[in-house]
Design a protein around this motif. Structure first.
Motif, PDB file in Angstrom:
ATOM      1  N   UNK A 106     -30.337 -32.316 -22.921  1.00 28.26           N
ATOM      2  CA  UNK A 106     -31.410 -31.326 -22.849  1.00 28.26           C
ATOM      3  C   UNK A 106     -31.470 -30.744 -21.446  1.00 28.26           C
ATOM      4  N   UNK A 107     -31.219 -29.459 -21.350  1.00 28.04           N
ATOM      5  CA  UNK A 107     -31.374 -28.741 -20.086  1.00 28.04           C
ATOM      6  C   UNK A 107     -32.213 -27.499 -20.336  1.00 28.04           C
ATOM      7  N   UNK A 108     -33.334 -27.386 -19.628  1.00 23.79           N
ATOM      8  CA  UNK A 108     -34.205 -26.222 -19.766  1.00 23.79           C
ATOM      9  C   UNK A 108     -34.580 -25.982 -21.227  1.00 23.79           C
ATOM     10  N   UNK A 109     -34.857 -27.077 -21.928  1.00 23.20           N
ATOM     11  CA  UNK A 109     -35.291 -27.030 -23.326  1.00 23.20           C
ATOM     12  C   UNK A 109     -34.222 -26.476 -24.272  1.00 23.20           C
ATOM     13  N   UNK A 110     -32.976 -26.553 -23.866  1.00 21.86           N
ATOM     14  CA  UNK A 110     -31.867 -26.184 -24.743  1.00 21.86           C
ATOM     15  C   UNK A 110     -31.035 -27.430 -25.004  1.00 21.86           C
ATOM     16  N   UNK A 111     -30.850 -27.745 -26.262  1.00 23.00           N
ATOM     17  CA  UNK A 111     -30.165 -28.977 -26.660  1.00 23.00           C
ATOM     18  C   UNK A 111     -28.698 -28.669 -26.938  1.00 23.00           C
ATOM     19  N   UNK A 112     -27.828 -29.365 -26.227  1.00 17.29           N
ATOM     20  CA  UNK A 112     -26.386 -29.247 -26.435  1.00 17.29           C
ATOM     21  C   UNK A 112     -25.860 -30.556 -26.988  1.00 17.29           C
ATOM     22  N   UNK A 113     -25.016 -30.466 -28.008  1.00 24.10           N
ATOM     23  CA  UNK A 113     -24.404 -31.637 -28.631  1.00 24.10           C
ATOM     24  C   UNK A 113     -23.019 -31.846 -28.029  1.00 24.10           C
ATOM     25  N   UNK A 114     -22.740 -33.090 -27.618  1.00 23.10           N
ATOM     26  CA  UNK A 114     -21.474 -33.416 -26.970  1.00 23.10           C
ATOM     27  C   UNK A 114     -20.768 -34.542 -27.714  1.00 23.10           C
ATOM     28  N   UNK A 115     -19.428 -34.572 -27.639  1.00 24.80           N
ATOM     29  CA  UNK A 115     -18.721 -35.775 -28.111  1.00 24.80           C
ATOM     30  C   UNK A 115     -19.026 -36.917 -27.168  1.00 24.80           C
ATOM     31  N   UNK A 116     -19.548 -38.002 -27.685  1.00 26.81           N
ATOM     32  CA  UNK A 116     -20.063 -39.087 -26.866  1.00 26.81           C
ATOM     33  C   UNK A 116     -19.018 -39.636 -25.900  1.00 26.81           C
ATOM     34  N   UNK A 117     -17.786 -39.778 -26.353  1.00 29.33           N
ATOM     35  CA  UNK A 117     -16.773 -40.407 -25.518  1.00 29.33           C
ATOM     36  C   UNK A 117     -16.341 -39.536 -24.341  1.00 29.33           C
ATOM     37  N   UNK A 118     -16.645 -38.229 -24.372  1.00 28.65           N
ATOM     38  CA  UNK A 118     -16.240 -37.339 -23.281  1.00 28.65           C
ATOM     39  C   UNK A 118     -17.428 -36.864 -22.452  1.00 28.65           C
ATOM     40  N   UNK A 119     -18.600 -37.427 -22.699  1.00 34.61           N
ATOM     41  CA  UNK A 119     -19.786 -36.950 -22.006  1.00 34.61           C
ATOM     42  C   UNK A 119     -19.675 -37.022 -20.493  1.00 34.61           C
ATOM     43  N   UNK A 120     -19.191 -38.146 -19.968  1.00 34.73           N
ATOM     44  CA  UNK A 120     -19.106 -38.307 -18.514  1.00 34.73           C
ATOM     45  C   UNK A 120     -18.068 -37.360 -17.919  1.00 34.73           C
ATOM     46  N   UNK A 121     -16.936 -37.184 -18.594  1.00 34.05           N
ATOM     47  CA  UNK A 121     -15.905 -36.273 -18.077  1.00 34.05           C
ATOM     48  C   UNK A 121     -16.422 -34.830 -18.081  1.00 34.05           C
ATOM     49  N   UNK A 122     -17.148 -34.453 -19.108  1.00 35.87           N
ATOM     50  CA  UNK A 122     -17.714 -33.099 -19.157  1.00 35.87           C
ATOM     51  C   UNK A 122     -18.708 -32.903 -18.021  1.00 35.87           C
ATOM     52  N   UNK A 123     -19.500 -33.904 -17.727  1.00 35.78           N
ATOM     53  CA  UNK A 123     -20.424 -33.781 -16.598  1.00 35.78           C
ATOM     54  C   UNK A 123     -19.672 -33.641 -15.280  1.00 35.78           C
ATOM     55  N   UNK A 124     -18.539 -34.341 -15.166  1.00 32.44           N
ATOM     56  CA  UNK A 124     -17.706 -34.191 -13.973  1.00 32.44           C
ATOM     57  C   UNK A 124     -17.156 -32.770 -13.872  1.00 32.44           C
ATOM     58  N   UNK A 125     -16.698 -32.224 -14.997  1.00 32.61           N
ATOM     59  CA  UNK A 125     -16.216 -30.840 -15.002  1.00 32.61           C
ATOM     60  C   UNK A 125     -17.314 -29.880 -14.554  1.00 32.61           C
ATOM     61  N   UNK A 126     -18.508 -30.100 -15.048  1.00 26.36           N
ATOM     62  CA  UNK A 126     -19.614 -29.201 -14.715  1.00 26.36           C
ATOM     63  C   UNK A 126     -20.025 -29.320 -13.248  1.00 26.36           C
ATOM     64  N   UNK A 127     -19.791 -30.473 -12.643  1.00 28.76           N
ATOM     65  CA  UNK A 127     -20.145 -30.638 -11.235  1.00 28.76           C
ATOM     66  C   UNK A 127     -19.131 -29.988 -10.298  1.00 28.76           C
ATOM     67  N   UNK A 128     -17.898 -29.797 -10.771  1.00 29.49           N
ATOM     68  CA  UNK A 128     -16.835 -29.285  -9.907  1.00 29.49           C
ATOM     69  C   UNK A 128     -16.420 -27.848 -10.230  1.00 29.49           C
ATOM     70  N   UNK A 129     -16.687 -27.388 -11.445  1.00 34.45           N
ATOM     71  CA  UNK A 129     -16.158 -26.115 -11.911  1.00 34.45           C
ATOM     72  C   UNK A 129     -17.266 -25.197 -12.413  1.00 34.45           C
ATOM     73  N   UNK A 130     -16.912 -23.947 -12.631  1.00 37.49           N
ATOM     74  CA  UNK A 130     -17.830 -23.006 -13.256  1.00 37.49           C
ATOM     75  C   UNK A 130     -17.618 -23.085 -14.765  1.00 37.49           C
ATOM     76  N   UNK A 131     -18.500 -23.808 -15.421  1.00 32.18           N
ATOM     77  CA  UNK A 131     -18.402 -24.027 -16.863  1.00 32.18           C
ATOM     78  C   UNK A 131     -19.291 -23.012 -17.574  1.00 32.18           C
TER      79      UNK A 131
END
Length: 458
Positions: free
Chosen positions: A334-359
């Motif tokens: 949940x970010x700014x009241x918008x719910x995004x569904x993620x594959x559980x096993x890749x959640x941490x890697x996706x967060x890493x991508x978002x911290x380093x890249x323009x997603x």
């Protein structure tokens, strides 16, 4: 073509020898039209809207078909719902290469130069379950088109990024496969895009070659040890093709990998590295070149500690969980009241991508929380994660579907306040909600059909 650059024509005559006349004759023929089915949304069945114009299958892609004519794809709701992608047939060979190197284990793949989305949509369809694709485009306007096409395709195990290759330096040894469809001199598009002929010059060949080397140098460390690079161009120039493969093998002590060919119309390159040409006088398609390289060294991926992204995940709300297939393998954010569904096993890697890249897109942006109520969002309608059997569906006829896709009102009998999934030939197009006196059309404005609808279709 009488306006071909003399230097290009001279080189191609040397390159092809006795086949040159047939090659130049082919450039004067109409460009073929080809599409590739979405295997999940169509289950391999050609949509009714195309059946009368299907000509033949492609030899190297089971989902690929040639059409006998080019319809107005914009006016086909099946296309708008992601049932198929309009893709040049030669480039579908990337899928054939992928099947040589992936098996049942999940992989992480980076498609570096991905817009408009043909190779990325092909790639994600070919990946094993629980895999992840990062689909990148450096040019902002093209990245917007890439995002829309990937959302339409509906596979939500995808992250769309808008970055320069050098920005991926934080992801050393992170990817099992990297696809580089490199910016090139574009000779293979002369027939399809005659305007590209005027942009060709010999100096540009050197510029393209140097750019390709820079891109490959920037991205090489992102490959895992024993990972694979798929390199491709849409040009015939050996300096951007075979010579680049040879350079990769020398520069990075890598290994060129041969593959068995599915058709004798594909021409192996004349090189110490294994590369494959698609010439329009031999294959039904445009000019294309590709090769497969294996990395032999490198370090194990060690993710950095994520300090920028503090977003936490939580169980999927029941209102959404019931609409999803295999929700037990998914998680919500949940970010700014918008719910995004993620594959559980890749959640941490996706967060890493978002911290380093323009997603620009990741997972499935499914819903918005508004006054304690859930507003369903467009990507949820298009995702292959959607359980349509749990939805209230309205199967529209063609005139209704087109009016919906123009973001006009259509009449649907439904309970007041009920969310309705609008479908055409059982392909989901988007959401509507019954407000009592009318159906509110929730198709995003930027997705609407802008052209006038022919009177015979409405």
């Amino acid at each position: 073509m009488s306006n071909l650059p003399p230097a290009f024509e001279s080189r191609m005559r040397k390159q092809l020898g006795q086949e040159a006349d047939a090659f130049f004759k082919a450039l004067n023929q109409p460009a073929p039209v080809s599409i590739r089915l979405n295997p999940i949304k169509t289950t391999g069945k050609i949509p009714d809207t195309l059946q009368s114009i299907v000509d033949k299958k492609t030899e190297w892609c089971p989902e690929g078909y040639f059409l006998s004519q080019r319809p107005v794809f914009t006016l086909d709701p099946c296309y708008q719902g992601g049932a198929y992608y309009v893709q040049e047939a030669s480039s579908m060979f990337i899928g054939y290469l992928l099947k040589q190197i992936i098996h049942e284990q999940p992989v992480k793949v980076l498609d570096l130069c991905a817009a408009p989305g043909g190779k990325s949509s092909l790639t994600v369809s070919a990946l094993p379950a629980d895999s992840l694709l990062v689909s990148n485009e450096v040019i902002r306007s093209r990245a917007t088109i890439l995002k829309e096409n990937m959302l339409r395709w509906g596979y939500s195990n995808v992250v769309v990024t808008n970055n320069d290759p050098s920005d991926f330096s934080a992801f050393e040894s992170a990817f099992d496969i990297v696809i580089v469809d490199a910016p090139c001199s574009g000779e293979g598009m002369f027939r399809k895009d005659p305007a590209s002929i005027g942009e060709w010059n010999e100096n540009n060949l050197t510029v393209c070659r140097d750019r390709q080397k820079r891109i490959l140098t920037d991205i090489w460390k992102t490959l895992k040890p024993d990972g694979y690079l798929i390199y491709s161009t849409c040009t015939y120039n050996p300096g951007e093709n075979e010579e680049i493969l040879e350079w990769i093998c020398r520069q990075f002590q890598a290994e060129s990998i041969p593959v068995s060919l599915p058709a004798d119309t594909i021409t192996p390159g004349n090189s110490t590295a294994y590369g494959y040409h698609f010439y329009p006088h031999k294959t039904t398609g445009e000019g294309f070149f590709c090769g497969l390289i294996r990395k032999k060294d490198g370090e194990k991926y060690r993710p950095k500690k994520n300090k920028k992204q503090k977003t936490t995940t939580f169980p999927i709300p029941p209102e959404l969980s019931r609409l999803l297939i295999h929700s037990e393998n998914l998680t919500a954010q949940n970010e700014d009241n918008r719910i995004t569904i993620l594959p559980d096993m890749h959640g941490e890697f996706i967060r890493q991508l978002r911290s380093e890249l323009k997603v620009t897109a990741y997972g499935c942006e499914a819903a918005e929380l508004y006054n304690r109520k859930i507003k369903l969002l467009h990507p949820l309608a298009l995702t292959t994660w959607l359980n349509k059997q749990a939805c209230s569906c309205y199967e529209a006829e063609l005139p209704e579907a087109l009016r919906y896709l123009k973001k006009e009102d259509i009449q649907v009998n439904a309970k007041t306040g009920e969310w309705i999934l609008i479908t055409y030939r059982h392909i989901a197009l988007g959401w509507g909600k019954n407000l009592g006196n009318r159906l509110n059309n929730y198709l995003p404005k930027e997705w609407r059909i802008r052209m006038d609808l022919p009177t015979d279709l409405i």
